[in-house]
Structure formats: structure tokens, C-alpha cells
Design a protein around this motif. Structure first.
Motif, PDB file in Angstrom:
ATOM      1  N   UNK A   1      42.677  46.731  23.347  1.00  0.00           N
ATOM      2  CA  UNK A   1      42.683  47.718  22.290  1.00  0.00           C
ATOM      3  C   UNK A   1      41.230  47.923  21.697  1.00  0.00           C
ATOM      4  N   UNK A   2      40.956  49.016  21.234  1.00  0.00           N
ATOM      5  CA  UNK A   2      39.612  49.010  20.551  1.00  0.00           C
ATOM      6  C   UNK A   2      39.582  50.201  19.613  1.00  0.00           C
ATOM      7  N   UNK A   3      38.726  50.354  18.947  1.00  0.00           N
ATOM      8  CA  UNK A   3      37.551  49.171  18.447  1.00  0.00           C
ATOM      9  C   UNK A   3      36.585  49.816  17.730  1.00  0.00           C
ATOM     10  N   UNK A   4      35.485  49.416  17.564  1.00  0.00           N
ATOM     11  CA  UNK A   4      34.491  49.643  16.509  1.00  0.00           C
ATOM     12  C   UNK A   4      33.122  50.071  17.168  1.00  0.00           C
ATOM     13  N   UNK A   5      32.521  50.592  16.156  1.00  0.00           N
ATOM     14  CA  UNK A   5      31.090  50.754  16.657  1.00  0.00           C
ATOM     15  C   UNK A   5      30.181  50.858  15.385  1.00  0.00           C
ATOM     16  N   UNK A   6      29.999  49.527  14.853  1.00  0.00           N
ATOM     17  CA  UNK A   6      29.400  49.247  13.577  1.00  0.00           C
ATOM     18  C   UNK A   6      27.727  49.473  13.739  1.00  0.00           C
ATOM     19  N   UNK A   7      27.241  50.015  13.476  1.00  0.00           N
ATOM     20  CA  UNK A   7      25.533  50.177  13.429  1.00  0.00           C
ATOM     21  C   UNK A   7      25.069  49.024  12.765  1.00  0.00           C
TER      22      UNK A   7
ATOM     23  N   UNK B   1      41.106  41.989   9.413  1.00  0.00           N
ATOM     24  CA  UNK B   1      41.427  43.283   8.805  1.00  0.00           C
ATOM     25  C   UNK B   1      41.147  44.155   9.886  1.00  0.00           C
ATOM     26  N   UNK B   2      40.118  44.270  10.634  1.00  0.00           N
ATOM     27  CA  UNK B   2      39.414  45.331  11.349  1.00  0.00           C
ATOM     28  C   UNK B   2      40.639  45.224  12.549  1.00  0.00           C
ATOM     29  N   UNK B   3      41.046  43.965  13.068  1.00  0.00           N
ATOM     30  CA  UNK B   3      41.927  43.643  14.181  1.00  0.00           C
ATOM     31  C   UNK B   3      43.060  44.455  13.772  1.00  0.00           C
ATOM     32  N   UNK B   4      43.845  44.362  12.735  1.00  0.00           N
ATOM     33  CA  UNK B   4      44.826  44.953  12.182  1.00  0.00           C
ATOM     34  C   UNK B   4      45.013  46.298  12.248  1.00  0.00           C
ATOM     35  N   UNK B   5      43.597  46.869  11.802  1.00  0.00           N
ATOM     36  CA  UNK B   5      43.566  48.548  11.840  1.00  0.00           C
ATOM     37  C   UNK B   5      43.553  48.933  13.458  1.00  0.00           C
ATOM     38  N   UNK B   6      42.825  48.056  14.346  1.00  0.00           N
ATOM     39  CA  UNK B   6      42.701  48.642  15.476  1.00  0.00           C
ATOM     40  C   UNK B   6      43.861  48.736  16.256  1.00  0.00           C
ATOM     41  N   UNK B   7      44.699  47.766  15.776  1.00  0.00           N
ATOM     42  CA  UNK B   7      46.133  47.690  16.587  1.00  0.00           C
ATOM     43  C   UNK B   7      46.883  48.812  16.108  1.00  0.00           C
ATOM     44  N   UNK B   8      46.808  49.419  14.687  1.00  0.00           N
ATOM     45  CA  UNK B   8      47.584  50.250  14.202  1.00  0.00           C
ATOM     46  C   UNK B   8      47.177  51.589  14.619  1.00  0.00           C
ATOM     47  N   UNK B   9      45.943  51.648  14.974  1.00  0.00           N
ATOM     48  CA  UNK B   9      45.596  53.176  15.346  1.00  0.00           C
ATOM     49  C   UNK B   9      46.097  53.049  16.902  1.00  0.00           C
ATOM     50  N   UNK B  10      46.024  52.169  17.494  1.00  0.00           N
ATOM     51  CA  UNK B  10      46.348  52.241  19.043  1.00  0.00           C
ATOM     52  C   UNK B  10      47.959  52.597  19.173  1.00  0.00           C
TER      53      UNK B  10
ATOM     54  N   UNK C   1      38.985  54.753  19.114  1.00  0.00           N
ATOM     55  CA  UNK C   1      40.538  54.074  19.600  1.00  0.00           C
ATOM     56  C   UNK C   1      40.494  54.283  20.838  1.00  0.00           C
ATOM     57  N   UNK C   2      40.861  53.153  21.537  1.00  0.00           N
ATOM     58  CA  UNK C   2      40.976  53.112  23.065  1.00  0.00           C
ATOM     59  C   UNK C   2      42.228  51.958  23.330  1.00  0.00           C
ATOM     60  N   UNK C   3      42.493  52.538  24.440  1.00  0.00           N
ATOM     61  CA  UNK C   3      43.536  51.459  25.157  1.00  0.00           C
ATOM     62  C   UNK C   3      43.062  51.331  26.762  1.00  0.00           C
ATOM     63  N   UNK C   4      42.797  50.379  27.238  1.00  0.00           N
ATOM     64  CA  UNK C   4      42.467  49.922  28.611  1.00  0.00           C
ATOM     65  C   UNK C   4      43.390  49.018  29.146  1.00  0.00           C
ATOM     66  N   UNK C   5      44.237  49.413  30.161  1.00  0.00           N
ATOM     67  CA  UNK C   5      44.994  48.437  30.948  1.00  0.00           C
ATOM     68  C   UNK C   5      44.314  47.889  32.015  1.00  0.00           C
ATOM     69  N   UNK C   6      44.493  46.364  31.965  1.00  0.00           N
ATOM     70  CA  UNK C   6      44.029  45.465  32.967  1.00  0.00           C
ATOM     71  C   UNK C   6      44.872  44.990  33.466  1.00  0.00           C
ATOM     72  N   UNK C   7      45.042  44.405  34.847  1.00  0.00           N
ATOM     73  CA  UNK C   7      45.906  43.787  35.615  1.00  0.00           C
ATOM     74  C   UNK C   7      47.199  43.002  34.669  1.00  0.00           C
TER      75      UNK C   7
END
Length: 307
Positions: free
Chosen positions: A215-221, A231-240, A204-210
Motif C-alpha cells: 500500500x502506498x504512498x508518498x512523494x515528499x520532495x 501517522x503517514x502509515x495510518x493515512x496510507x492505509x486509510x486512503x487505500x 494512492x496505490x495497491x500492488x498485490x504481490x504473491x
């Protein structure tokens, strides 16, 4: 006469290595299969922090050298894409970090985690700036696909191909770790936030750019799929949104996927290749931006025969 060098790979590692070599007096060309904007580097969230990268001692040295450079570049953020931004590594503890942490100015610990003002890099801007600096030093960038390193016509060939090294070297120890992120309009968030379980496939991360919020993210090996998963995008937004509720209503601008080139340890070493010298500089995992300048210096020393 200085050696002619061809750097294979035009992401942040290749361009930075090209700059160090060109500014040292070498004649340098960067050969890249893709334009910089289509490389994995362009997708990176790009907060300075050693993440998914070994070996720890060398990584610490490379990261601190890069931190010094980014601190200088942050004086002109519009040109370089580098800003110093405050935020928190949620749940992290100083005791869990390497010796490098003692040299990060202003890194403090409280009940939430570790707070710091760190480089946060707008990668499309930064990659453009890197190319311009490289070309100002006399370097040239060419879009070329390399299928055999031994066929690259230069005194010194520097392999900065990231995940491509798996087939090109070949090196089966290089593996993808898939990262997906969502870009939204920024509802007013000014501090970055990360919460990372190094054993989990979700972060889970939030990085403000100008002009946006990443919003992130995943680390799928070992996942090679570059298609964004709704579905992954929806879960990312929900976590953030659990961290910052205003994110839930933010307009989605883009979906991005990149494959981190993970290896048990970064490979920076040289070997003879016919009449040429082959220098490897790949396997930086999720921290290529974090160590770019330090690892470039290490590779450049090998290219010049100083190590």
C-alpha cells in the motif's frame, strides 16, 4: 581484449547494466555499498509505468525496451519475480501520455482511467534473480564503498549510484523524493490500482504481490528521513481502504521507506577520467525499474564506445 568494467551501485540499475555488459563479453564487477536487499530498489512497489522521470522521448524508448524484456521474464514469475497483472491508472487519460503509450498492448481507457495488464515486479525476488544472472555471465558483486570515482581501478567505470551521485559526482541536481509504503496481508485483492497527482506529496496505490499487498504512498520532495512515520502509515492505509474497504482490517506486516533519486533528466553520458572512461547512468527518479533494461543498453553502448 574486452575492457574491464566496474559498475558502482548494486540496485536494479547497476545490476541490469552489469548484466548487459557482462553478456556482451566484458569483464565486469559490481561494487555496491549495500547488499541488494538494502538498496532503494528493494523498497520499490515496482509496477512498470513511467513516473517522475525525464526526458520523455528517451524515457519512452527505454521503457518500451524494458517492457519487452519483462514480458519475456514473466514466463517464469517464480524465478524472476515478474508477473503480468491487470489494473487501472485511476483518472489517467491517453491524451496525457507520451508516444510510448501507443505501443503498450491492451492499454484501454474508460470512465475510471487507463486499464492495462502490466509487469508488476516482486523486487526482493527480482534482485536475487538479477544477481544470479549477472554471476552466470561471469560477473562478480563486491560490497565496497566508493568515495572517489577517480580511484576506481578499471578501464571503464559506470556510475549507477542513484541518490549517491549527489555527493559522489558531485551533482546537486539529484534530489530525494521520499516514498513510504505499508505492507499488509493480502485480503484477496488481485488487481493493482494507482491514483497519482504528480503535483501532490501523497499518492494512492495497491500492488498485490504473491504473499502480500503493498500500500502506498508518498512523494515528499527533498525529505531525507528513512524512518517510517506512523501517522503517514495510518493515512496510507486509510486512503487505500477508501478504494478497497477490506484493506482496513488487513494485518500490517512491515513499513518501508525509500528515497527516489530524482533529477531534471536522467543522466546517461560519458566523459574521460584520467586513463579511464566514466559512464554515468543515474537519476531515474521513481521509474528505475520501468526503464532499467533500456537505460542499461544505452549506458553499455557508451561503455563500449559505440555512441
Amino acid at each position: 581484449m574486452s575492457a574491464e568494467v566496474i559498475v558502482v551501485g548494486g540496485g536494479v540499475i547497476g545490476l541490469t547494466t552489469g548484466i548487459v555488459l557482462a553478456e556482451s563479453g566484458h569483464r565486469v564487477r559490481v561494487w555496491s555499498r549495500d547488499p541488494a536487499g538494502a538498496t532503494t530498489s528493494a523498497v520499490a512497489g515496482a509496477l512498470w509505468w513511467p513516473y517522475r522521470i525525464e526526458p520523455e522521448r528517451l524515457v519512452g524508448e527505454w521503457a518500451l525496451e524494458s517492457l519487452r524484456v519483462y514480458g519475456e521474464l514473466a514466463a517464469d514469475p517464480e524465478a524472476t519475480g515478474v508477473r503480468l497483472v491487470r489494473g487501472v491508472q485511476y483518472g489517467e487519460r491517453l491524451a496525457g501520455l507520451g508516444d510510448w503509450a501507443a505501443h503498450v498492448a491492451g492499454l484501454t481507457e474508460d470512465a475510471e482511467g487507463l486499464w492495462a495488464r502490466l509487469p508488476l515486479i516482486d523486487m526482493p525476488v527480482h534482485l536475487g534473480w538479477l544477481r544470479a544472472r549477472f554471476e552466470a555471465a561471469g560477473g562478480t558483486v563486491e560490497e565496497r564503498t566508493v568515495t572517489d570515482l577517480a580511484q576506481v581501478p578499471a578501464d571503464v567505470v559506470v556510475n549507477c549510484t542513484g541518490l549517491g551521485a549527489r555527493d559522489l559526482v558531485p551533482d546537486p541536481e539529484v534530489r530525494p523524493v521520499r516514498g513510504q509504503l505499508v505492507v499488509v496481508e493480502n485480503p484477496g485483492i488481485e488487481e493493482w490500482f494507482t491514483s497519482v497527482d504528480h503535483e501532490a506529496s501523497e499518492t494512492t496505490y495497491l500492488f498485490p504481490q504473491p504473499d502480500r499487498l503493498i500500500l502506498g504512498g508518498t512523494a515528499q520532495e527533498d525529505v531525507w528521513d528513512l524512518t517510517p512515520d506512523p501517522a503517514v502509515a495510518e493515512a496510507i492505509v486509510a486512503r487505500c481502504a477508501r478504494i478497497r474497504p477490506e484493506v482496513a482490517e488487513a494485518k500490517v506486516l512491515d513499513h518501508r521507506v525509500g528515497l527516489r533519486p530524482v533529477r531534471p533528466s536522467v543522466r546517461i553520458e560519458s566523459e574521460p577520467m584520467g586513463r579511464s572512461l566514466l559512464v554515468h547512468n543515474y537519476g531515474h527518479g521513481g521509474a528505475g525499474v520501468t526503464v532499467a533494461w533500456g537505460s542499461a543498453e544505452a549506458a553499455a553502448r557508451l561503455a563500449a564506445g559505440r555512441d
